[in-house]
Design a protein around this motif. Structure first.
Motif, mmCIF file in Angstrom:
data_model
loop_
_atom_site.group_PDB
_atom_site.id
_atom_site.type_symbol
_atom_site.label_atom_id
_atom_site.label_comp_id
_atom_site.label_asym_id
_atom_site.label_seq_id
_atom_site.Cartn_x
_atom_site.Cartn_y
_atom_site.Cartn_z
ATOM 1 N N ALA A 26 0.840 -1.210 0.000
ATOM 2 C CA ALA A 26 0.000 0.000 0.000
ATOM 3 C C ALA A 26 0.868 1.249 0.000
ATOM 4 N N SER A 27 1.925 1.200 0.813
ATOM 5 C CA SER A 27 2.833 2.347 0.898
ATOM 6 C C SER A 27 3.516 2.601 -0.439
ATOM 7 N N ALA A 28 3.958 1.502 -1.075
ATOM 8 C CA ALA A 28 4.666 1.640 -2.357
ATOM 9 C C ALA A 28 3.729 2.143 -3.452
ATOM 10 N N LEU A 29 2.496 1.611 -3.452
ATOM 11 C CA LEU A 29 1.550 1.941 -4.541
ATOM 12 C C LEU A 29 0.915 3.314 -4.372
ATOM 13 N N TRP A 30 0.517 3.611 -3.155
ATOM 14 C CA TRP A 30 -0.314 4.803 -2.939
ATOM 15 C C TRP A 30 0.289 5.843 -2.006
ATOM 16 N N GLY A 31 1.516 5.587 -1.548
ATOM 17 C CA GLY A 31 2.123 6.520 -0.597
ATOM 18 C C GLY A 31 2.953 7.573 -1.292
ATOM 19 N N SER A 68 8.883 16.045 10.676
ATOM 20 C CA SER A 68 9.852 15.732 9.623
ATOM 21 C C SER A 68 9.076 15.228 8.409
ATOM 22 N N PRO A 69 9.714 15.184 7.233
ATOM 23 C CA PRO A 69 9.020 14.606 6.083
ATOM 24 C C PRO A 69 8.499 13.216 6.419
ATOM 25 N N MET A 70 7.308 12.887 5.970
ATOM 26 C CA MET A 70 6.703 11.595 6.280
ATOM 27 C C MET A 70 5.981 11.053 5.062
ATOM 28 N N ARG A 71 5.624 9.777 5.145
ATOM 29 C CA ARG A 71 4.913 9.168 4.025
ATOM 30 C C ARG A 71 3.425 9.126 4.363
ATOM 31 N N VAL A 72 2.611 9.590 3.447
ATOM 32 C CA VAL A 72 1.163 9.548 3.650
ATOM 33 C C VAL A 72 0.536 8.800 2.487
ATOM 34 N N GLN A 104 -1.513 8.427 7.522
ATOM 35 C CA GLN A 104 -0.066 8.284 7.584
ATOM 36 C C GLN A 104 0.317 6.815 7.487
ATOM 37 N N VAL A 105 1.379 6.535 6.771
ATOM 38 C CA VAL A 105 1.872 5.168 6.649
ATOM 39 C C VAL A 105 2.283 4.627 8.018
ATOM 40 N N GLN A 106 2.742 5.500 8.869
ATOM 41 C CA GLN A 106 3.106 5.148 10.257
ATOM 42 C C GLN A 106 1.948 4.438 10.940
ATOM 43 N N THR A 107 0.705 4.912 10.709
ATOM 44 C CA THR A 107 -0.488 4.313 11.299
ATOM 45 C C THR A 107 -0.706 2.911 10.748
#
Lengths: 145, 201
Positions: A26-31, A68-72, A104-107
């Protein structure tokens, strides 16, 4: 009962194994990696652009940078800013007053971890149940001569 | 006549030279963000409401008095905002405002555009002394006029600092620890003007 235990083991196995790859996928495709900003009003952006000097952080033109910069995941395209002053930076406007709350990808990783842990526990219990039920059916079977 | 002239002269001699800048003209001139970094989520909230005065004299004689209404703080989820305002958290009904009142300021060595301000930060009915470093930037009249800022001379003030909710009597419940951190970062960018804000009708 054995069938239920086997089904539980299969499901638990899936719950153990799949969450991390799913989160990674999911992170790779939509983050998207972004720097969140609480956006400035247009007049402020105009003023900050007029007074900005090369070498100063570009984010301050557009808003107040957060963390800081983050992945969403699934950032709304209309909320993304690629500053012309520095196109290497990607900003995501987050207007909390309007209810913006990007995922957030963190979640995602947090829940994937706990699903994996829960899956592991139920997998162990399911396999134990399968083993116990198998032994019981062997013991209650016809004795060997 | 002579007495009046003497009083005026004494006023000139003893004035500290600071200019008063007013905060609260419009929401667009206030950008305050507060951040909590916990395991589940990086929570961000904002408010664009603040009112007060900043007496600014560059490196000395500065003073700040600011008020932020708690119910103006939003985190993007209505239910979470309700919790934030509830008696278990900020208790907005009992303590409707967060305030900062300065006690002293000192220049920052080798940084002419920064001052260190010591003052009382009040949250949830508890006051604690904190020290914050404030950056300032005088904005040219030309630029502010072109950008449609309004009357007066404008200065931009920015600061960030960290507070702990537990220092102010707000305990993060154990079951919420993964969602909300005790430590919160506050980042403020404020544009203040020598012109007083228009009185709200």
């Amino acid at each position: 009962m054995r069938r239920a235990a086997v089904a539980a083991a299969i499901l638990s196995g899936a719950l153990t194994v799949l969450p991390y790859p799913a989160a990674a996928g999911a992170s790779a495709l939509w983050g998207r990696d972004v720097t969140l900003i609480t956006p400035n009003a247009d007049e402020i952006v105009e003023l900050e652009r007029m007074t900005w000097e090369k070498g100063e952080p570009v984010t301050k033109i557009y808003g107040n940078p957060i963390g800081s910069p983050m992945r969403v995941l699934f950032p709304k395209p209309e909320r993304i800013i690629i500053p012309r002053e520095d196109p290497s930076v990607t900003l995501l406007k987050v207007d909390k007053q309007a209810g913006d709350n990007p995922l957030q990808v963190q979640t995602l990783w947090y829940f994937a971890k706990w699903m994996m842990i829960a899956g592991s526990i139920t997998l162990v219990l399911s396999v134990a149940a399968m083993f116990i039920l198998h032994r019981r059916s062997n013991l209650s079977g016809t004795p060997r001569n | 006549m002579k007495t009046a002239a003497l009083i005026a002269l004494l006023g000139v001699i003893f004035q500290d030279g600071g200019t008063t800048y007013y905060v609260g003209h419009h929401e667009k001139f206030v950008n305050i963000a507060f951040e909590s970094d916990a395991a589940i989520e990086f929570i961000v909230g904002t408010t664009h409401k603040a009112a007060g005065e900043i007496k600014f004299n560059k490196d000395k004689g500065n003073s700040v008095s600011l008020t932020v209404p708690v119910d103006s703080m939003k985190t993007g989820i209505d239910m979470r905002d309700e919790h934030l305002r509830s008696a278990n958290w900020m208790d907005a009904a009992m303590f409707p405002s967060i305030t900062f009142v300065s006690k002293k300021s000192e220049p920052v060595k080798d940084k002419p555009d920064q001052v260190q301000v010591t003052g009382d930060f009040s949250l949830h009915g508890v006051s604690k002394e904190i020290v914050v470093t404030v950056s300032w930037k005088e904005l040219s009249e030309d630029a502010t006029k072109k950008a449609g800022f309004g009357d007066g001379k404008w200065v931009k003030f920015a600061t960030d600092f960290e507070i702990k909710l537990s220092d102010y009597g707000i305990k993060v419940p154990e079951q919420s620890a993964a969602k909300v951190s005790d430590a919160w970062k506050v980042k403020m960018v404020i544009y203040a003007s020598t012109a007083k804000p228009e009185a709200k009708k």
